[in-house]
Every structure is written in structure tokens, then in C-alpha cells.
Enzyme design. Structure first.
Site, PDB file in Angstrom:
ATOM      1  N   ASP A  74       0.794  -1.228   0.000  1.00  0.00           N
ATOM      2  CA  ASP A  74       0.000   0.000   0.000  1.00  0.00           C
ATOM      3  C   ASP A  74       0.831   1.286   0.000  1.00  0.00           C
ATOM      4  OD1 ASP A  74       0.988  -0.129   2.517  1.00  0.00           O
ATOM      5  OD2 ASP A  74      -0.939  -0.220   3.546  1.00  0.00           O
ATOM      6  N   ARG A 261      -4.738   4.450   6.616  1.00  0.00           N
ATOM      7  CA  ARG A 261      -5.101   4.144   5.227  1.00  0.00           C
ATOM      8  C   ARG A 261      -6.099   5.146   4.672  1.00  0.00           C
ATOM      9  NH1 ARG A 261      -3.980  -1.114   3.333  1.00  0.00           N
ATOM     10  NH2 ARG A 261      -5.369  -0.451   1.675  1.00  0.00           N
ATOM     11  N   TYR A 270       1.032  -3.608  11.045  1.00  0.00           N
ATOM     12  CA  TYR A 270       2.012  -4.683  10.877  1.00  0.00           C
ATOM     13  C   TYR A 270       2.502  -5.067  12.262  1.00  0.00           C
ATOM     14  CZ  TYR A 270       2.752  -3.993   5.827  1.00  0.00           C
ATOM     15  OH  TYR A 270       2.622  -3.932   4.470  1.00  0.00           O
ATOM     16  N   PRO A 353       8.236  -5.747   3.869  1.00  0.00           N
ATOM     17  CA  PRO A 353       7.321  -4.633   3.591  1.00  0.00           C
ATOM     18  C   PRO A 353       7.674  -3.374   4.377  1.00  0.00           C
ATOM     19  CG  PRO A 353       6.285  -6.194   5.073  1.00  0.00           C
ATOM     20  CD  PRO A 353       7.637  -6.743   4.758  1.00  0.00           C
TER      21      PRO A 353
END
Ligand SMILES: Cc1cc2nc3c(=O)[nH]c(=O)nc-3n(C[C@H](O)[C@H](O)[C@H](O)COP(=O)(O)OP(=O)(O)OC[C@H]3O[C@@H](n4cnc5c(N)ncnc54)[C@H](O)[C@@H]3O)c2cc1C
Length: 632
Positions: A74, A261, A270, A353
Site C-alpha cells: 500500500d 489508510r 504490521y 514490507p
């Protein structure tokens, strides 16, 4: 944007007229110019680029039955957002995405180590690094934007879903040397086999790439030994930085990364999970989302986290791995043959990530390759330029993996002040700040090659570094006084750009350097514009020349400018009024990019927005020689 060049046309100007020719068929044709495997960020970037060329037959196949709907990466780096501008969907991305303007850091409270406290809060991207912010947006939406570009293009390119690559062979003597065996996996067609012969195949088929395997290449490096849980949640919490990107090192709950987000409510969390044993796969641990929620709660203590809905979750293994070469030609055979199979994205490099690089680097790989394939297939550039893809992108991936290893280690190390094996949160913050340009994607620096010149004249434009991306700056368009970004003239259409920055003289003067340059480019037999533009094509269709003047836009007379900068184009010979720009006194491009005000300069920009050369304004022969190195 420009439209109506070849006659008035009503309707949405972003939807181009469908090209004549065979167009799309229900099945795959037996022969194509380019076959792309995989509809991830790499494959779709490449497909969107190839869709701009109706004279090239491109197909993209994907084993899944349809587009990705949610999950996966993302983070969208500033440099990638610049690329979105080139593809024409940056406004949509900016509108939908979360903007990462600041990052906060949390550590265990010295007095009560089971609690976390904020240890710092910094600006995420340094001022002036890019005209765009760092964004967070679902990978699936990025895919949608590319699919839209493809659908609106003259080729109306659509993926062929439900096809899995089952094998690939190369016959160098054939006109279409790569033969790809595809197995249908879509309902009603299971097990059917199709064979497609292609001039070029690009494996954008992820970390377990079948194309890479067919080339006998492997990903080398650390196997995954660290697992992270990731979840996109709607949650109620009293953690104050829930709308700020936050890196949390807790004493009893490990490390957590909060990524706000798009949409204002959703948040990605995470969570660091236990280390895996050697050769152990995370699947063997049977980790479920409840464990991820529990770990997140522990790390956030004393703050509460009440998860109301889990939109997506996954357990993501970290392994920094790199493929030795990104095409089918062994190093020792490079002088003798050109590649016909390439791999891009996770097929050739994988990483954690944490730095949010996977999707970005994959898209940049494809942007690097797409224009080169198009230039070769359209007979404009020598096929040898295709070697530069692996050379340039392997170096970027190797650097990224070193960076990722370091940041993943810092993330995973326990939190503390300085005890053995633990990372000082202040050190983590320092490293994060130092590497911010790298994470933003603006540190990529291609070495000198046939398509990237030397630096003998770099002093003429110190801020437009040869080998780095063209760093945009504000300008005012001469013809209509529109304030705009100069870099946005470089769209993803496969064209080269030459920006001629004027010196301190009147550009309209009889013997000005700009007028002499225009005379050379427009009339001389050796002019690269004249030599490489196909007969009947618009003068800017291969090399697009733009001029930037330091005088104010009201101080210059458009009508006195060289005719080459007001070219007649299209079926009516309409004038293109968008070739000349002036400095904006409030944000002067000459000052911002260190351009020599007395002498001016030429800045050559590749179709993927990288600076290829900086030359003096009167270096006509050098300019011609540079293009002669790879144009045919
Ligand atoms: C499950 C998952 C979770 C992830 N989570 C995160 C995350 O939380 N954060 C983060 O930063 N990054 C994450 N990533 C990584 C990130 O998504 C990738 O770095 C990025 O998508 C790489 O893009 P790509 O185009 O190279 O490959 P991919 O996105 O992997 O796309 C490859 C495509 O090829 C298709 N394909 C594979 N084999 C074949 C075949 N034989 N024939 C036809 N099609 C084939 C696949 O179905 C897929 O659509 C995740 C990746 C995965 C797979």
C-alpha cells in the site's frame, strides 16, 4: 492535456479512438510482439505503457480469474507518484490516498517499560524532494488505475485472465523466438492449453515466477526467517497517533508499524511475529488473525485497541533475495545476443514490507523496460539497449536489498536504550531520516551507458543530475500564462525530451543560442529530430523539444520566437503552443535546479523521466552524437 489536434471530437478526451486493426479478440492470438505474464503492479505498469502503442501487439495474461480486490502492498513513494503523473492518473491517486506527511516513533517508557511513550515525530518527506507527497493506497486501486489507462488507450488492452504459464521455450532463429505454453484455469476451460509465440516475454509473475524458473534463474539470498502479521482494520482506539504513520518499539509486544489508510478510518497494522527456524515456512505455525490482534494490543499498551472489522489480513514472510540477472542472456553472451525474455518486480527481487518498496520498485522496473521494448519494436532504437534494463535495475535492486536488510534488522531488534542486541530508538529514527530519500525512490542513479551520458557539463544544471530522475519545478507556460510543473511535460508516451534552458540573452534575438539550436534541430541534415522522425509524423513524435526561458512570461513576445518552438502538427497543421515556458519569479526553476543563468544548457530526458544528458546549448554535434549512439 492536448486534444482535438486532428479534428474536433466530443466526449471524454481521455478515451482515445480505438485503433484500426485486429483489435482485441476473445482468445489470445497465436503470435504477439510482447507477452506480459502477471497482473501485479509490474505487469500492469508495463501493460499500460505498451498500450500507448497501437502498432505493437501486446497481451497480458494472469492466472487469477479477475483483478485483485484488496490487500498486499500500500505504500506509494513520491517517485512513484511522479510516475503516476506520467500515466495520467495522479489526481485520482492524490484524491483517494492517505498522505504520509509525518512519522512518529514510540519506545518503552523508561519508568514503566510495559507502557509505550512517543519518542519523536518528524516530517516524512523533506521539503522540495518532490512536487508530490508520499501516499498510502490499496494496491488493488493502483491496479484499477492502470487497467483504466489500458481500457482508454487506442489498443483497448484488457488482461486475459485465467491463464497460467506452464512452460516457455526459446528458439533464437524464429521471428517470434519465445514460445509460451499457457494452461487455462478459468471455469469451463480448465486444462485447455494455448500456445503463444512472442518476440518478447516479460515475467511479472511474482516471487515464485514460472518465467524465471523457465530461464533457469533463481532468487538468491536470505530465506524468510522473520514473519510479520499484517491486517487492515476498522478499530476503536485511544492510541493518539492512529492517523500518523507510527513505528513502535515496545518492551513486551515486539515491534508494530501503524499505517493509516485511505478513507479516514481504515488502518493497517504490521505486527512482528516470532522468528522462524531455518527453512521453516510461516504456514507451519498456523498463525491466525486473533494472534495478530493480541500481539498488536500488547505492543500498544497502555492504549487500547478494539478491532471492529478486519478487511484483510495476511502473514508476510521476510526474505531479502535477488536474482543474478533480469533477462535470459548469460553475462558472457551479452556482446553476442540481445535478450528476448525479461523478469520484473518480485520475480527478480523480494524484500520486507517495512520500507514499503516492493510495489514501487516493481513499477519502476516496468517503466524502465516498457519504453525500451517499444523503441526497439518500432524500429527506432538498436536492440542492444535492451541489455540496459537488467544492468540498470539489478543495481537498484541490490541497493534496495542492502537498505531493506538494515531497516528490517532495526525494526526487529528489541527496543531499549543501549543494552546488548537492542536498538536505540534514536538510532532507528536517525537511520530513517537519513534514508528518507531512498524510501522516496528519488535516489535511483543510473550509471553512464549508451542511453545515459557523462557528467562533463553537469555544472550547467547542478540540480538536474545525469542518471537521476528529472526533478520537476514550477514554470509558467508562455502562450497562455498557465502555472505548471515542467516535469509533467514528460508523459508515458515513449518520447524523448530535450529541454533547452535559455541563457541571459533575448531568446528571440537574431543570433541567440536558442535560435541557433532551433535552426540546427529544424534544418540541419545531422539534426536528430530530422533524422529519427519518420516521414509524415509530427515533428515532436520521437524527440520533443521544449524551451525554458529565465525572463518573465510577459517580457517575451511569443510571435518573435523561433518557428521550431511553435510547430505545425496534425492533419490541419495546427500550431502547438505548449513548447515554451518561463521561470516563475516566486519559484525560479533556474535557481531551484542550479541552471547556469549566463550560458543556459540542454537537458535530455529519457522516456522514463530520467536525465540522460546535460550539454551546453550550442553542443549541437554532441547532442547528435548522443542520439546516434542508440537511435537507428
Ligand atoms: C500475499 C501477498 C501479501 C503481500 N503483502 C504485502 C504487504 O503487506 N506490504 C508490502 O509492502 N508488500 C506486500 N506484498 C508484496 C507486494 O505486493 C509486491 O512487492 C508487489 O505486488 C510486487 O509486484 P509484482 O507485480 O512484481 O508481483 P505480484 O504483485 O506478486 O504479481 C504477480 C502476478 O502474477 C500472477 N502469476 C504468478 N504466477 C503466474 C503464472 N505462472 N501464470 C500467470 N500468472 C501468474 C500472480 O497471480 C500475480 O497476480 C505482498 C505480496 C503478496 C503476494
Amino acid at each position: 492535456m492536448q486534444f482535438h489536434l486532428n479534428g474536433f471530437r466530443a466526449g471524454d478526451p481521455e478515451v482515445l479512438d480505438a485503433a484500426a486493426g485486429p483489435g482485441r479478440s476473445d482468445g489470445l492470438p497465436g503470435e504477439v510482439d510482447v507477452l506480459i505474464v502477471g497482473c501485479g503492479p509490474a505487469g500492469l505498469t508495463l501493460a499500460a505503457q505498451m498500450a500507448a502503442f497501437p502498432d505493437i501487439t501486446t497481451r497480458i495474461v494472469e492466472q487469477k480469474e479477475g483483478p485483485l480486490r484488496l490487500g498486499q502492498a500500500d505504500g506509494i513513494a513520491c517517485r512513484t507518484v511522479e510516475m503516476f503523473a506520467a500515466f495520467g492518473f495522479v489526481e485520482r491517486a492524490l484524491k483517494e490516498a492517505y498522505w504520509v506527511n509525518e512519522t512518529s516513533f514510540w519506545k518503552p517508557d523508561a519508568g514503566r517499560r510495559e507502557n509505550i511513550v512517543r519518542s519523536g515525530r518528524i516530517q516524512d518527506t523533506e521539503d522540495g524532494l518532490s512536487e508530490f507527497p508520499h501516499l498510502i493506497l490499496n494496491q488493488a486501486r493502483v491496479h484499477d488505475f492502470y487497467l483504466d489507462v489500458m481500457r482508454r488507450s487506442a489498443t483497448r488492452l484488457e488482461p486475459d485472465y485465467g491463464r497460467r504459464v506452464a512452460g516457455l521455450t526459446i528458439d533464437h532463429k524464429a521471428g517470434h523466438p519465445v514460445s509460451v505454453r499457457l494452461e487455462r484455469v478459468d471455469p469451463g476451460h480448465e486444462g485447455e492449453i494455448e500456445t503463444v509465440r512472442a518476440k518478447y516475454v516479460v515475467g511479472c509473475d511474482g516471487a515464485r515466477s514460472a518465467v524465471r524458473r523457465a530461464l533457469g534463474r533463481t532468487l538468491e539470498g536470505d530465506s524468510a526467517n522473520k514473519a510479520w502479521g499484517v491486517m487492515d482494520v476498522l478499530a476503536v482506539t485511544d492510541f493518539p497517533d492512529i492517523r500518523i504513520k507510527a513505528a513502535i518499539h515496545s518492551a513486551n509486544g515486539g515491534s508494530v508499524l501503524i499505517i493509516p489508510r485511505e478513507g479516514g478510518y481504515l488502518v493497517r497494522i504490521y505486527v512482528e511475529l516470532e522468528a522462524l527456524g531455518e527453512n521453516e515456512r510461516v504456514a507451519s505455525r498456523n498463525i491466525d488473525v486473533a494472534q495478530i490482534v493480541t500481539a498488536a494490543r500488547r505492543a500498544l499498551h497502555p492504549y487500547t485497541l478494539e478491532v471492529k472489522e478486519i478487511a484483510w489480513w495476511s502473514v508476510y514472510e521476510i526474505g531479502q533475495r535477488l536474482c543474478e540477472k533480469f533477462d535470459d542472456v548469460p553475462a558472457e553472451e551479452v556482446p553476442d545476443r540481445v535478450p528476448c525474455v525479461f523478469i520484473a518486480g518480485d520475480a527478480c527481487h523480494t524484500h520486507s514490507p517495512k520500507a514499503g518498496q516492493g510495489m514501487n520498485v516493481s513499477m519502476q522496473d516496468a517503466f524502465n523496460l516498457g519504453w525500451k521494448l517499444a523503441a526497439v519494436l518500432r524500429g527506432r532504437c538498436a536492440p542492444k539497449i535492451l541489455h540496459s534494463y537488467s544492468e540498470e535495475r539489478h543495481a537498484v535492486a541490490a541497493e534496495l536489498i542492502d537498505f531493506d536488510r538494515k531497516i528490517a534488522k532495526l525494526f526487529s531488534a528489541g527496543a531499549g536504550a543501549a543494552s546488548e542486541g537492542e536498538v536505540d530508538p534514536a538510532e532507528f529514527q536517525r537511520y530513517f531520516v537519513k534514508q528518507a530519500r531512498f524510501t522516496a525512490g528519488t535516489e535511483t542513479h543510473y550509471r553512464p551507458s549508451a542511453i545515459t551520458g557523462g557528467t562533463a557539463h553537469q555544472h550547467l544544471a547542478e540540480g538536474l543530475v545525469v542518471g537521476r530522475r528529472f526533478h520537476s519545478a514550477p514554470v509558467i507556460r508562455l502562450a497562455d500564462a498557465k502555472p505548471m510543473q515542467l516535469g509533467h511535460a514528460v508523459t508515458a508516451d515513449g518520447r524523448w525530451r530535450v529541454f533547452a534552458f535559455g541563457g541571459d540573452e533575448d531568446p528571440a534575438g537574431e543570433s541567440s543560442a536558442i535560435r541557433r539550436l532551433c535552426g540546427f534541430l529544424g534544418q540541419a541534415a545531422e539534426s536528430p529530430v530530422r533524422k529519427y522522425t519518420p516521414p509524415g509524423a509530427d515533428v515532436d513524435s520521437v524527440i520533443d523539444v521544449r524551451a525554458v526561458f529565465q525572463q518573465g512570461h510577459r517580457a517575451l513576445a511569443l510571435e518573435a520566437m523561433p518557428g521550431f518552438l511553435l510547430p505545425a502538427k496534425g492533419r490541419y497543421g495546427l500550431r502547438d503552443y505548449e513548447k515554451m515556458f518561463c521561470a516563475d519569479p516566486a519559484q525560479d526553476v533556474f535557481a531551484m535546479r542550479g541552471i547556469d543563468r549566463v550560458r543556459g544548457c540542454l537537458v535530455v530526458v529519457r522516456p522514463d523521466q530520467y536525465v540522460a544528458h546535460v550539454l551546453p546549448l550550442d553542443a549541437h554535434e554532441e547532442l547528435a552524437a548522443f542520439f546516434a549512439g542508440f537511435f537507428v
